[in-house]
Write a protein that holds these residues in place. Structure first.
Motif, short mmCIF file in Angstrom:
data_model
loop_
_atom_site.label_atom_id
_atom_site.label_comp_id
_atom_site.label_asym_id
_atom_site.label_seq_id
_atom_site.Cartn_x
_atom_site.Cartn_y
_atom_site.Cartn_z
N ARG A 1 27.33 -47.54 -34.80
CA ARG A 1 26.87 -46.16 -34.91
C ARG A 1 27.65 -45.26 -33.96
O ARG A 1 28.07 -44.15 -34.31
N ALA A 2 27.84 -45.75 -32.71
CA ALA A 2 28.57 -44.96 -31.71
C ALA A 2 30.01 -44.70 -32.15
O ALA A 2 30.56 -43.63 -31.89
N LEU A 3 30.64 -45.68 -32.80
CA LEU A 3 31.99 -45.48 -33.31
C LEU A 3 32.03 -44.35 -34.34
O LEU A 3 32.91 -43.48 -34.30
N VAL A 4 31.08 -44.35 -35.26
CA VAL A 4 31.04 -43.31 -36.29
C VAL A 4 30.78 -41.95 -35.66
O VAL A 4 31.43 -40.95 -36.00
N HIS A 5 29.86 -41.88 -34.71
CA HIS A 5 29.51 -40.61 -34.08
C HIS A 5 30.63 -40.09 -33.18
O HIS A 5 30.59 -38.92 -32.76
N SER A 6 31.64 -40.94 -32.87
CA SER A 6 32.78 -40.46 -32.09
C SER A 6 33.67 -39.53 -32.90
O SER A 6 34.46 -38.78 -32.33
N LEU A 7 33.57 -39.60 -34.22
CA LEU A 7 34.35 -38.72 -35.09
C LEU A 7 33.56 -37.45 -35.39
O LEU A 7 32.40 -37.53 -35.80
N ILE B 1 37.34 -52.62 -26.28
CA ILE B 1 36.20 -52.70 -27.19
C ILE B 1 36.24 -54.06 -27.87
O ILE B 1 37.30 -54.66 -28.04
N SER B 2 35.08 -54.55 -28.25
CA SER B 2 34.99 -55.89 -28.85
C SER B 2 35.39 -55.84 -30.33
O SER B 2 35.40 -54.78 -30.96
N ARG C 1 31.73 -40.25 -24.90
CA ARG C 1 32.01 -40.82 -26.21
C ARG C 1 33.00 -41.96 -26.06
O ARG C 1 33.64 -42.12 -25.02
N LEU C 2 33.13 -42.76 -27.12
CA LEU C 2 34.05 -43.88 -27.10
C LEU C 2 35.50 -43.39 -27.19
O LEU C 2 35.80 -42.43 -27.90
N GLU D 1 21.48 -56.20 -33.62
CA GLU D 1 21.01 -54.83 -33.41
C GLU D 1 21.92 -54.07 -32.44
O GLU D 1 22.23 -52.89 -32.64
N LEU D 2 22.35 -54.77 -31.36
CA LEU D 2 23.25 -54.13 -30.41
C LEU D 2 24.63 -53.88 -31.02
O LEU D 2 25.27 -52.85 -30.75
N GLN D 3 25.10 -54.82 -31.83
CA GLN D 3 26.38 -54.62 -32.50
C GLN D 3 26.31 -53.46 -33.48
O GLN D 3 27.27 -52.69 -33.62
N LEU D 4 25.19 -53.33 -34.17
CA LEU D 4 25.01 -52.21 -35.09
C LEU D 4 24.96 -50.88 -34.32
O LEU D 4 25.47 -49.86 -34.78
N SER D 5 24.35 -50.90 -33.13
CA SER D 5 24.29 -49.70 -32.30
C SER D 5 25.68 -49.24 -31.90
O SER D 5 25.98 -48.03 -31.90
N GLU D 6 26.56 -50.18 -31.57
CA GLU D 6 27.94 -49.80 -31.22
C GLU D 6 28.68 -49.27 -32.45
O GLU D 6 29.49 -48.35 -32.33
#
Length: 545
Positions: free
Chosen positions: A149-155, A380-381, A352-353, A142-147
């Motif tokens: 999401r954050a990658l996509v929202h950085s664009l 980033i991992s 943002r990332l 779940e936490l990996q999926l959250s990150e």
């Protein structure tokens, strides 16, 4: 008589060869290539009679792939090899700008990275490893999926249409079982607004991409390609753009090597197999030459950047400013902390990332000394080593900094996994001495209660200023320890040049009057070289000439 008659002819031949040799040596590398290509044709194996090309397209829905356009052509009807090499040679004359992309190279980028300017609506699929051996222990799916999401929202204007966590044995092979692939295909096709799919793994192999794109008829991204999209979107300086262009090279070259090694079979539907005619060989050779020439230019330009950085770095060393490299996971608050320590209002941190892609240096005054704070690219991992190696120039300043300050976002639910990733990377880059002298701070503590704060590291808040005074004290102590600086008290006479020299070459902490009023007691922080020079200039025991 016959031999004598040949002597003038041989002499003329020698003169002619000598002239040709001198002309050849005066030509540039690109001009030599054009001259060679004009007189020689690329050699290929001639196909047997009544033999057809058998191949699979690189991507069954691609409109830019030349192999798709060449479907069904005979070997003699494919693109003219001589004109291809001539175009490549002409492109080598574009030495003025290493970032220049030829039409052919833009086509390669489009095939591998989908740089088409489309604002995608993504379906995120996270393959969660279920076996204990390869399963990440310090995080959750779940936490990996959250990150992800954050990658996509950085664009900008990219959005997440839907997400799916699916358990897999490993990220090797074809990742998904037959039943899982059918389930995911039905899910993807049920969403009419999905324009691409993001599989949340570090890097997909060519056969995996081919299978998934063939099944879903959509572009497929992995973390490598998505991060490169973010980098290209926010890169403003020439250095950052050069490093991003260099980071694309290993990905493309890896694809070519996988094709050459035959990791693609006829079932996957991406690689074009050539049964006869040698087309596959010339295709890979052409792409390898294109990538090699691009890499040569980029590395040449980055070497110039490295030399410029070396000059600036040497100037800082000559000025004897101590340096502090601020490192940490992306979006942990490094720039915000630097802004708080320097009180520089021109800095504009973003939530943002990968908000920082360039190394920047900022002067700050701690309690008793001036230091230079170096802002670095965030980690980033699940990112391949080749991607981080392209940014090695930005990490050079961190490697030679006097002190490394590791900033952690304690408010992030996955901060333990983030911490492990950063420490793992720093452990491969830094010496044991620097790791032991590294300071660790827990940022964003204003978002936590007292019970949630950690006892491991210094708890601070770059926004509210909590804990910054203690941080300044610890930074000064770490700098004194790592640089060989010393706290020294000097008794100097009143009216001499001693005090002005100490102000210029050391950090003066305090000045008090001596017992008889004819001297000062000056407390300083001074390095070993300056201390030796002070004794040489002002020692009362010096022999007079």
């Amino acid at each position: 008589m016959f031999l004598r008659s040949l002597r003038p002819t041989c002499h003329l031949c020698k003169i002619n060869c000598s002239r040709k040799q001198s002309t050849w040596l005066s030509l540039s590398h690109a001009a030599r290539n054009r001259r060679m290509c004009s007189g020689q044709k690329l050699q290929t194996h001639s196909p047997q009679k009544n033999t057809k090309f058998l191949y699979k397209p690189l991507c069954c829905f691609s409109t830019t792939n030349p192999v798709c356009k060449e479907r069904g052509r005979k070997p003699g009807r494919d693109e003219n090899e001589e004109s291809i090499i001539n175009k490549l040679a002409e492109s080598q004359d574009e030495e003025a700008d290493a970032l220049h992309e030829t039409d052919e190279y833009k086509q390669v980028l489009q095939e591998e990275f989908h740089y088409d300017g489309v604002h995608h609506s993504l379906m995120i699929i996270h393959p969660a490893i279920r076996w204990e051996k390869d399963k990440p222990r310090s995080t959750t799916p779940e936490l990996q999926l959250s990150e992800a999401r954050a990658l996509v929202h950085s664009l900008p204007q990219w959005r997440v249409a839907d997400t799916k966590i699916i358990k897999v044995k490993s990220h090797g092979g074809f990742i998904f079982m037959k039943g899982q692939l059918k389930e995911l295909t039905d899910l993807v096709k049920s969403h009419k607004n999905i324009s691409a799919v993001f599989v949340n793994v570090d890097i997909l192999k060519i056969n995996q991409v081919a299978m998934l794109q063939g099944a879903w008829q959509l572009p497929v991204f992995d973390r490598y390609t998505l991060v490169l999209h973010i980098f290209r979107e926010y890169a403003h300086t020439r250095e950052a753009k050069l490093q991003i262009a260099l980071a694309e090279i290993p990905y493309i070259r890896g694809r070519l090597e996988q094709i050459n090694e035959g990791q693609h079979d006829h079932v996957t539907g991406k690689m074009h197999y050539v049964v006869s005619g040698g087309f596959r060989f010339t295709y890979i050779q052409k792409r390898h030459a294109l990538v090699a020439e691009r890499e040569r230019r980029l590395r040449g330009e980055l070497e110039k950047v490295r030399q410029q950085r070396e000059v600036l770095r040497q100037n800082r060393i000559n000025q004897q400013y101590p340096t502090v490299a601020v490192v940490g996971y992306t979006n942990c608050g490094k720039t915000t902390l630097i802004k708080a320590l320097t009180e520089d209002e021109s800095l504009t941190p973003e939530n943002r990332l990968f908000a920082t892609l360039d190394v920047t240096v900022h002067q700050a005054f701690l309690k008793n000394m001036k230091v230079l704070l170096i802002d670095t690219v965030g980690f980033i991992s699940d990112i391949p080593k080749t991607l981080m190696e392209a940014f090695s120039a930005t990490l050079e300043d961190a490697l030679i900094a006097d002190v490394v300050l590791h900033v952690r976002d304690l408010s992030h639910p996955d901060y333990r996994n983030q911490d492990e990733n950063v420490v793992d990377i720093l452990g491969k880059l830094l010496s044991e001495e620097k790791l032991q002298n590294m300071l660790v701070v827990n940022n964003k503590c204003d978002l936590l209660s007292d019970d949630e704060k950690s006892s491991d590291g210094l708890n601070i808040s770059a926004v509210t200023g909590s804990g910054l005074d203690e941080l300044k004290t610890r930074l000064e102590e770490a700098i004194i320890k790592s640089t060989g600086r010393m706290r020294k008290v000097f008794r100097i006479p009143v009216g001499g040049d001693h005090l002005s020299w100490l102000y210029k070459n050391s950090t003066v902490l305090s000045i008090t009057d001596g017992e008889n009023g004819d001297s000062y007691l000056v407390e300083t922080i001074i390095n070993t070289a300056a201390y030796g020079k002070f004794k040489h200039l002002f020692s009362t025991n010096k022999r007079k000439p």
